[in-house]
Scaffold this active site. Structure first.
Site, PDB file in Angstrom:
ATOM      1  N   ASN A  61       0.906  -1.160   0.004  1.00  0.00           N
ATOM      2  CA  ASN A  61      -0.005  -0.083  -0.016  1.00  0.00           C
ATOM      3  C   ASN A  61       0.803   1.166  -0.092  1.00  0.00           C
ATOM      4  O   ASN A  61       1.902   1.263   0.834  1.00  0.00           O
ATOM      5  CB  ASN A  61      -0.970   0.054   1.066  1.00  0.00           C
ATOM      6  CG  ASN A  61      -1.892  -1.064   1.359  1.00  0.00           C
ATOM      7  OD1 ASN A  61      -2.339  -1.355   0.064  1.00  0.00           O
ATOM      8  ND2 ASN A  61      -2.093  -1.679   2.196  1.00  0.00           N
TER       9      ASN A  61
ATOM     10  N   GLN B 185      -2.091   2.909   3.261  1.00  0.00           N
ATOM     11  CA  GLN B 185      -0.863   2.874   3.939  1.00  0.00           C
ATOM     12  C   GLN B 185      -0.884   3.780   5.405  1.00  0.00           C
ATOM     13  O   GLN B 185      -1.288   4.930   5.349  1.00  0.00           O
ATOM     14  CB  GLN B 185       0.236   3.699   3.081  1.00  0.00           C
ATOM     15  CG  GLN B 185       1.585   3.310   3.872  1.00  0.00           C
ATOM     16  CD  GLN B 185       2.713   3.853   3.040  1.00  0.00           C
ATOM     17  OE1 GLN B 185       2.629   4.700   1.814  1.00  0.00           O
ATOM     18  NE2 GLN B 185       3.904   3.419   3.376  1.00  0.00           N
TER      19      GLN B 185
ATOM     20  N   HIS C  19       6.730  -1.760   3.540  1.00  0.00           N
ATOM     21  CA  HIS C  19       6.539  -3.304   3.993  1.00  0.00           C
ATOM     22  C   HIS C  19       5.629  -4.032   2.965  1.00  0.00           C
ATOM     23  O   HIS C  19       4.744  -3.259   2.199  1.00  0.00           O
ATOM     24  CB  HIS C  19       5.680  -3.186   5.228  1.00  0.00           C
ATOM     25  CG  HIS C  19       4.443  -2.416   5.272  1.00  0.00           C
ATOM     26  ND1 HIS C  19       4.665  -1.190   5.548  1.00  0.00           N
ATOM     27  CD2 HIS C  19       3.157  -2.825   5.446  1.00  0.00           C
ATOM     28  CE1 HIS C  19       3.239  -0.510   5.307  1.00  0.00           C
ATOM     29  NE2 HIS C  19       2.390  -1.465   5.455  1.00  0.00           N
TER      30      HIS C  19
ATOM     31  N   HIS D  71       3.144  -7.002   2.259  1.00  0.00           N
ATOM     32  CA  HIS D  71       2.005  -8.046   2.909  1.00  0.00           C
ATOM     33  C   HIS D  71       2.030  -9.166   2.218  1.00  0.00           C
ATOM     34  O   HIS D  71       1.902  -9.244   1.084  1.00  0.00           O
ATOM     35  CB  HIS D  71       1.055  -7.167   2.975  1.00  0.00           C
ATOM     36  CG  HIS D  71       0.532  -6.113   3.717  1.00  0.00           C
ATOM     37  ND1 HIS D  71      -0.309  -6.133   4.808  1.00  0.00           N
ATOM     38  CD2 HIS D  71       0.762  -4.747   3.481  1.00  0.00           C
ATOM     39  CE1 HIS D  71      -0.531  -4.676   5.173  1.00  0.00           C
ATOM     40  NE2 HIS D  71       0.063  -3.827   4.385  1.00  0.00           N
TER      41      HIS D  71
HETATM   42  P1  5GP Z   1      -0.417  -0.635   5.748  1.00  0.00           P
HETATM   43  O1  5GP Z   1      -1.807  -0.318   6.304  1.00  0.00           O
HETATM   44  O2  5GP Z   1       0.563   0.637   6.161  1.00  0.00           O
HETATM   45  O3  5GP Z   1      -0.279  -1.303   4.520  1.00  0.00           O
HETATM   46  O4  5GP Z   1       0.066  -1.678   6.955  1.00  0.00           O
HETATM   47  C1  5GP Z   1       0.271  -1.527   8.205  1.00  0.00           C
HETATM   48  C2  5GP Z   1      -0.014  -2.981   8.715  1.00  0.00           C
HETATM   49  O5  5GP Z   1       0.798  -3.063   9.848  1.00  0.00           O
HETATM   50  C3  5GP Z   1      -1.193  -2.984   9.094  1.00  0.00           C
HETATM   51  O6  5GP Z   1      -1.848  -4.633   8.637  1.00  0.00           O
HETATM   52  C4  5GP Z   1      -1.271  -3.312  10.490  1.00  0.00           C
HETATM   53  O7  5GP Z   1      -2.149  -4.468  11.208  1.00  0.00           O
HETATM   54  C5  5GP Z   1       0.077  -3.673  11.140  1.00  0.00           C
HETATM   55  N1  5GP Z   1       0.382  -3.131  12.508  1.00  0.00           N
HETATM   56  C6  5GP Z   1      -0.008  -2.069  13.079  1.00  0.00           C
HETATM   57  N2  5GP Z   1       0.672  -1.993  14.098  1.00  0.00           N
HETATM   58  C7  5GP Z   1       1.344  -3.319  14.462  1.00  0.00           C
HETATM   59  C8  5GP Z   1       2.241  -3.714  15.573  1.00  0.00           C
HETATM   60  O8  5GP Z   1       2.272  -3.173  16.561  1.00  0.00           O
HETATM   61  N3  5GP Z   1       2.762  -4.974  15.305  1.00  0.00           N
HETATM   62  C9  5GP Z   1       2.285  -5.607  14.153  1.00  0.00           C
HETATM   63  N4  5GP Z   1       2.999  -6.864  14.102  1.00  0.00           N
HETATM   64  N5  5GP Z   1       1.712  -5.171  13.222  1.00  0.00           N
HETATM   65  C10 5GP Z   1       1.251  -4.010  13.082  1.00  0.00           C
END
Ligand code: 5GP
Ligand code: ZN
Length: 123
Positions: A96, A103, A109, A111
């Site tokens: 994302n 994001q 990162h 997924h």
């Molecule tokens: P994004 O939304 O930026 O693509 O993905 C961020 C991801 O980080 C989300 O899927 C969310 O669940 C994960 N995430 C947020 N905080 C934490 C955390 O403290 N530990 C872990 N393991 N994952 C996290």
């Protein structure tokens, strides 16, 4: 590499200040389980170095970008989502970028999602 924000969540995992559930690591990457899994397997793969987005990483360090993708594939193999050279049953990589894509953590990162049928188009 831009200066990482001091409160970057994934930088804090890389340094060990916060301890995630690590599934795989290399000298330049770290893979750990997402705290809010969206599929039976949901692992996040990050470079240890801070870059905000996949595009920024690709511009700054193509070699590390390739390592990140290879690390994500290795996680998929390790998690039983594919064989090393195959594509069955399969998995999805998501990166994302920006608010419209959802994001929320501004440290690039991938997924790694798998373990169930994944719908298309995504939401
Ligand atoms: P994004 O939304 O930026 O693509 O993905 C961020 C991801 O980080 C989300 O899927 C969310 O669940 C994960 N995430 C947020 N905080 C934490 C955390 O403290 N530990 C872990 N393991 N994952 C996290
Ligand atoms: Zn960071």
């Amino acid at each position: 590499m831009s200066e990482p924000p001091s409160d970057c969540l994934f930088c804090r995992m890389v340094t060990g200040e916060i301890r995630p559930d690590v599934v795989r690591e290399t000298d330049r990457t770290l893979a750990f389980r997402d705290i809010n899994p969206q599929a039976p397997t949901h692992v996040l793969v990050v470079p240890r170095e801070h870059h905000a987005t996949l595009g920024a990483l690709a511009a700054a360090d193509p070699g590390l970008t390739a390592e990140l993708v290879a690390a994500a594939h290795a996680v998929a193999v390790q998690e039983g989502l594919v064989t090393a050279e195959g594509a069955e049953p399969g998995y999805r990589l998501v990166a994302n970028t920006g608010p419209q894509a959802g994001q929320t953590v501004h440290h690039v990162h991938l997924h790694v999602l798998g373990g169930r049928g994944l719908g298309w188009p995504p939401g």
